[in-house]
Design a protein around this motif. Structure first.
Motif, PDB file in Angstrom:
ATOM      1  N   PRO B  92       0.838  -1.216   0.000  1.00 35.53           N
ATOM      2  CA  PRO B  92       0.000   0.000   0.000  1.00 35.53           C
ATOM      3  C   PRO B  92       0.869   1.262   0.000  1.00 35.53           C
ATOM      4  N   MET B  93       0.398   2.300  -0.698  1.00 37.03           N
ATOM      5  CA  MET B  93       1.172   3.527  -0.857  1.00 37.03           C
ATOM      6  C   MET B  93       0.945   4.485   0.306  1.00 37.03           C
ATOM      7  N   ALA B  94       2.004   5.157   0.723  1.00 33.59           N
ATOM      8  CA  ALA B  94       1.877   6.202   1.734  1.00 33.59           C
ATOM      9  C   ALA B  94       1.415   7.498   1.067  1.00 33.59           C
ATOM     10  N   VAL B  95       0.546   8.229   1.742  1.00 36.10           N
ATOM     11  CA  VAL B  95       0.122   9.550   1.265  1.00 36.10           C
ATOM     12  C   VAL B  95       0.342  10.543   2.415  1.00 36.10           C
ATOM     13  N   PRO B  96       1.564  11.082   2.523  1.00 33.74           N
ATOM     14  CA  PRO B  96       1.894  11.936   3.671  1.00 33.74           C
ATOM     15  C   PRO B  96       0.987  13.168   3.745  1.00 33.74           C
ATOM     16  N   TYR B 143      -1.351   9.762   9.169  1.00 36.07           N
ATOM     17  CA  TYR B 143      -1.376   9.937   7.723  1.00 36.07           C
ATOM     18  C   TYR B 143      -1.364   8.578   7.029  1.00 36.07           C
ATOM     19  N   VAL B 144      -2.090   8.483   5.944  1.00 36.77           N
ATOM     20  CA  VAL B 144      -2.319   7.227   5.230  1.00 36.77           C
ATOM     21  C   VAL B 144      -1.012   6.459   4.966  1.00 36.77           C
ATOM     22  N   ASN B 145      -0.879   5.327   5.634  1.00 35.02           N
ATOM     23  CA  ASN B 145       0.267   4.405   5.462  1.00 35.02           C
ATOM     24  C   ASN B 145       1.629   5.039   5.727  1.00 35.02           C
TER      25      ASN B 145
END
Lengths: 477, 254
Positions: B92-96, B143-145
Motif C-alpha cells: 500500500p502507498m503512503a500519502v503523507p 497519515y495514510v500508510n
C-alpha cells in the motif's frame, strides 16, 4: 495535436477561474495617476511632493533612484524573464481616492465592492484586530481595534506613519534593507507608497492578527508598498498580508520592501498568502532582525505571478534569537516561483529552521534558493533546513540551490532535500478507492503542503486549499 | 437475484512492459464464494489482480472481465472501484499529510453517491471498523500508510475494504509479512465482510491464511496460466508437496 489543444483549454479554464474570482477589474477612475509611464527623478519628486514628505525622505528617494539606474539586473533567478520587464511601460504611482476611509462607508462604492468580493470586510468582522486595504499605490481603508490603540499599538499605513511618527520611522526605515541592497529594493526605495507601519510597545501581546490586503487594479501598474514592523521588548504580533490582481494580457510589477525588527524577547510572525494573476512580476525583498531571545517567523505562501523572486531573510543578531521560515510555492503553467530563505547567524546560541515546499505542475517551475550563514561569533547554533519538491508531471521543473556558509564552531546542521514525482502508483492507489484522478492529485498536494497549512489561521487554511483547488481545476490526466 | 457470476474473467491476457505475464486466464466467481489463487513467485497472480483493478502499468491485450454482468475493461480505476471492485494492495502507498479519516471520508463519499445517511454515520462506522481490525483509534489522525508497519498497512487495507463493502474483493498477498496474531486479526476482518452478496479472490503464496479464511475453490497459477483448480484439499496438497510437482508437469508439457 489534440494534446496541445487540451493543454490550451486547461490553461484557459484556469484563467477563467481566476478571472471570475480574483481577476476582475474596476474601471480606472482615479483621483490622481502619474501622467506618464516610466520612472524618472520627475516622477519621484512628484510622489514625494504629493505626500508632503520631509527632506530626508525626498533625498533618500532620489538617491535610491540613481542606485536603481546604476545597478544591473540580477544574473540569477530567471534573468530571461527579468529581462522582459519593460520599466518604461509601467505606471509608478496611482492615488485612487483623495482620502483614506476609517469606515467602509467612506470608501468609494466601486473600491469597497472589490474588497467585498475579496472577502476583506467579512474577515475583519470575524477575526482581525486591524485591517489595512491598499488599492494601487495608497491605503484606501484602515482600521484598528480601540483596545490596541489604547495600549499604544500603532498600526498605520506607511505614509501616515512617516507623518505622525517621523522620529521612529527615521530611526528604523531602511536600516534592515538599505536602498542599495538590490535593484528592486532600490526601485522600491525611490517610488514606495503605502504599506504598513506597525509599532508594538513593550510587553503588549496583540492576540488577534493584523492584516493588510494589497490589490492591484490598473493595467501596467507598479505597486511598491513599504512595510516596517517594530516589536518592542517582550511584545508579540502576528501580521498577515494577502495580495491579488486582475488578469491582463500585459504585465504589472509588484516590488515591495518589508522590514521587521524584533527587539529583545519579542515575537513576530509575518504570514503572506500571495495569489497574483500570472501577468504580475513579484520581486520582493523581506528581511528581519531578531535581537536577544526574540523570535521571528516568516510564513510565506506563493501562488500565481509570472515570476516570483522572494527570499525572506532573518538576521539573528542577539543571543538566543530564533528564526523560522516556512514557505510554499505553487508553480503552474507559465510561472516560475524562485523562492527561498536566508538566515544569518551572528550571535551565539541562535537557532533557525527553514522548511520549504514547492509544487510544480503543467510546465510550471519552482526553485528553492537558500542561504544559511554563520559568523565566527555565532557559536553553538542550531540549523535545520528541509526542502521538499513535488512534481506533478514530466513537463514541470524543480531546482534546489542551497548554500551553507558555516564559519563558527559547535554548529549543529541538519539538512534534508527531496524531490518526489507524484507516482502513478500513488494516483492508482487513491483512484482504486473511488476517488477521481483530480481528487487524488488534489489530496496528494494538500497532504504535501499540510505542514504549512497547519500553521495558518483556519480561515486562511481554507482559503489556501480553495486557491489550490482553483489552480488544479481543468487539469488534464 | 441475478444468477450470473459476480466476477467473470474470460481468456485474459496481460502484458507488463511488453512482456506477457498473464497468458489466458478464465475464472468465474459466484456470489458467496471465496476463491484462492496460489502460485510461486512470478507466476502472474499479482499481475492478474492488478490488471483487474486497472493498474496503468498492466496492459490487457485481450480477453474480457465482467463484474455482475458489466464489462469493466473500458473503465478507469475510479469507475471500477465504483462498480464494486476492491484491491487490497500488496504494497500500500503512503500519502503523507492526508489523514486516515480524511481519506476514508473521500472514498466513502465517492461510493455512497450522496446518500447522506451513510455519511452521517461515517464516524461511527469507522470507529467500529477500527475495533474490528483491533487498531488504535489514534490511527484516525495518522497519515495514510505513512510510517505504518507492514502489519498496520495490511490491517488498514482490510479496514478500507470493510468500509467500502465491495462486490468483488481481490486480496493481493494480504497475508505476506504478517505474524500469526496479525494474520488472525486480518482474517477475522475478511470473514466479517465476506457474505452471500460478495465474492473474494485471495492471491497468496502460502497456504497459511487458508486455515483462517476458508476457500471454496483453489486455483494454482504458474507461468501466467491456471494450472490446476480444485477444492480446499488442493491447498493442503501444495503445502505438502510444494509447487514442484506441478512445475514438473508444466515442463513436461513444454
Amino acid at each position: 495535436m489534440p494534446q496541445v489543444k487540451e493543454k490550451n483549454q486547461a490553461i484557459e479554464s484556469l484563467a477563467d477561474d481566476y478571472r471570475s474570482k480574483y481577476g476582475f477589474h474596476d474601471p480606472e477612475e482615479y483621483f490622481h495617476k502619474t501622467p506618464r509611464r516610466g520612472v524618472s527623478h520627475e516622477v519621484v519628486e512628484m510622489i514625494s511632493q504629493m505626500k508632503n514628505e520631509p527632506d530626508w525622505m525626498r533625498a533618500f528617494r532620489h538617491k535610491a533612484l540613481d542606485t536603481f539606474f546604476s545597478k544591473p539586473m540580477p544574473k540569477w533567478g530567471n534573468s530571461k524573464v527579468l529581462g522582459e520587464i519593460d520599466f518604461d511601460n509601467i505606471f509608478y504611482y496611482i492615488k485612487p481616492t483623495e482620502f483614506q476611509g476609517k469606515t467602509w462607508e467612506e470608501v468609494p462604492d466601486k473600491i469597497k465592492n472589490t474588497f467585498d468580493r475579496l472577502g476583506v470586510p467579512e474577515a475583519e468582522r470575524k477575526f482581525l484586530a486591524g485591517v489595512s486595504a491598499q488599492y494601487e499605490s495608497e491605503v484606501v481603508y484602515h482600521s484598528i481595534h480601540k483596545e490596541l490603540t489604547d495600549q499604544g499599538v500603532i498600526f498605520l499605513d506607511m505614509d501616515s506613519g512617516l507623518r505622525e511618527y517621523p522620529e521612529i520611522v527615521k530611526k528604523y526605515f531602511a536600516t534592515i534593507i538599505p536602498a542599495a541592497d538590490n535593484k528592486f529594493s532600490a526601485l522600491n526605495s525611490a517610488v514606495w507608497s503605502g504599506g504598513s507601519f506597525i509599532y508594538i510597545p513593550p510587553g503588549v501581546d496583540v492576540k488577534i492578527p493584523l492584516q493588510a490586503y494589497f490589490r492591484i487594479n490598473a493595467q501596467n501598474m507598479g505597486q511598491f508598498e513599504r512595510t516596517l514592523i517594530i516589536a518592542d521588548k517582550g511584545s508579540r504580533v502576528h501580521y498577515i498580508e494577502g495580495c491579488t490582481a486582475p488578469m491582463y494580457s500585459s504585465d504589472s510589477l509588484h516590488s515591495a520592501v518589508v522590514e521587521l525588527i524584533g527587539l529583545e524577547d519579542s515575537y513576530i510572525r509575518y504570514t503572506t498568502i500571495q495569489n497574483w494573476s500570472n501577468n504580475v512580476y513579484n520581486l520582493v525583498t523581506k528581511r528581519a532582525t531578531a535581537h536577544k531571545n526574540a523570535t521571528v517567523e516568516w510564513v510565506d505562501g506563493n501562488i500565481g505571478s509570472k515570476l516570483t523572486m522572494k527570499y525572506p531573510c532573518i538576521n539573528l543578531v542577539g543571543e538566543g534569537a530564533k528564526g523560522e521560515i516556512l514557505s510554499v510555492a505553487f508553480a503552474n503553467t507559465g510561472q516560475h516561483q524562485d523562492a527561498g530563505a536566508k538566515v544569518i547567524h551572528v550571535a551565539p546560541n541562535t537557532s533557525s529552521r527553514i522548511t520549504s515546499k514547492s509544487v510544480s505542475r503543467a510546465g510550471g517551475r519552482a526553485s528553492y534558493r537558500g542561504l544559511v550563514k554563520t559568523y565566527p561569533s555565532a557559536k553553538n547554533c542550531k540549523i535545520n533546513v528541509e526542502c521538499d519538491a513535488l512534481l506533478m508531471d514530466g513537463a514541470s521543473r524543480s531546482d534546489t540551490y542551497p548554500t551553507m556558509e558555516i564559519d563558527s564552531d559547535n554548529v549543529r546542521v541538519e539538512h534534508e532535500a527531496s524531490v518526489s514525482k507524484v507516482a502513478e502508483e500513488q494516483i492508482f492507489y487513491l483512484t482504486s478507492r473511488g476517488l477521481s484522478e483530480d481528487e487524488a492529485r488534489l489530496l496528494i498536494i494538500n497532504g504535501f503542503i499540510n505542514p504549512f497549512v497547519k500553521e495558518l489561521p483556519m480561515e486562511y487554511a481554507i482559503e489556501l486549499n480553495r486557491l489550490i483547488e482553483l489552480e488544479m481545476e481543468g487539469s488534464v490526466g | 437475484m441475478s444468477t450470473q457470476p459476480l466476477l467473470k474473467i474470460n481468456d485474459l491476457h496481460v502484458e507488463v512492459a511488453g512482456i506477457e505475464v498473464v497468458k489466458g486466464v478464465s475464472l468465474e466467481l459466484n456470489r458467496g464464494e471465496v476463491h484462492a489463487i496460489m502460485g510461486p513467485n512470478g507466476s502472474g497472480k499479482s499481475s492478474l489482480a492488478n490488471a483487474i483493478a486497472g493498474h496503468p502499468s498492466y496492459t490487457i491485450t485481450s480477453g474480457e472481465v465482467f463484474v455482475d454482468g458489466e464489462d469493466i475493461l473500458e473503465m478507469d480505476p475510479t469507475e471500477r472501484s465504483l462498480a464494486g471492485i476492491f484491491l487490497a494492495f500488496q504494497y500500500p502507498m503512503a500519502v503523507p499529510g492526508v489523514t486516515v479519516t480524511g481519506f476514508m471520508r473521500s472514498a466513502v463519499k465517492a461510493h455512497v453517491k450522496g446518500d447522506e445517511q451513510i455519511l452521517r454515520r461515517f464516524r461511527k462506522d469507522l470507529k467500529a471498523k477500527f475495533e474490528l481490525l483491533e487498531m488504535d483509534p489514534s490511527f484516525s489522525t495518522r497519515y495514510v500508510n505513512d510510517g505504518f508497519s507492514g502489519g498496520e498497512k495490511k490491517r488498514f487495507e482490510i479496514l478500507q475494504m470493510a468500509m467500502l463493502n465491495p462486490k468483488v474483493a481481490i486480496l493481493d498477498e494480504t497475508d505476506s509479512g504478517l505474524d500469526i496474531d496479525a494474520l488472525k486479526v486480518v482474517s477475522k476482518g475478511i470473514n466479517k465482510v465476506q457474505s452471500e452478496e460478495n465474492t473474494f479472490l485471495l492471491v497468496t503464496h502460502y497456504q497459511r491464511i487458508l486455515n483462517y479464511v476458508k476457500p471454496d475453490f483453489v486455483h494454482v497459477m504458474m507461468d501466467g496460466r491456471i494450472k490446476q483448480s480444485g477444492g480446499p484439499e488442493l491447498a493442503h496438497k501444495l503445502e505438502e508437496l510444494g509447487y514442484d510437482w506441478l512445475k514438473s508437469e508444466v515442463q513436461a508439457e513444454a
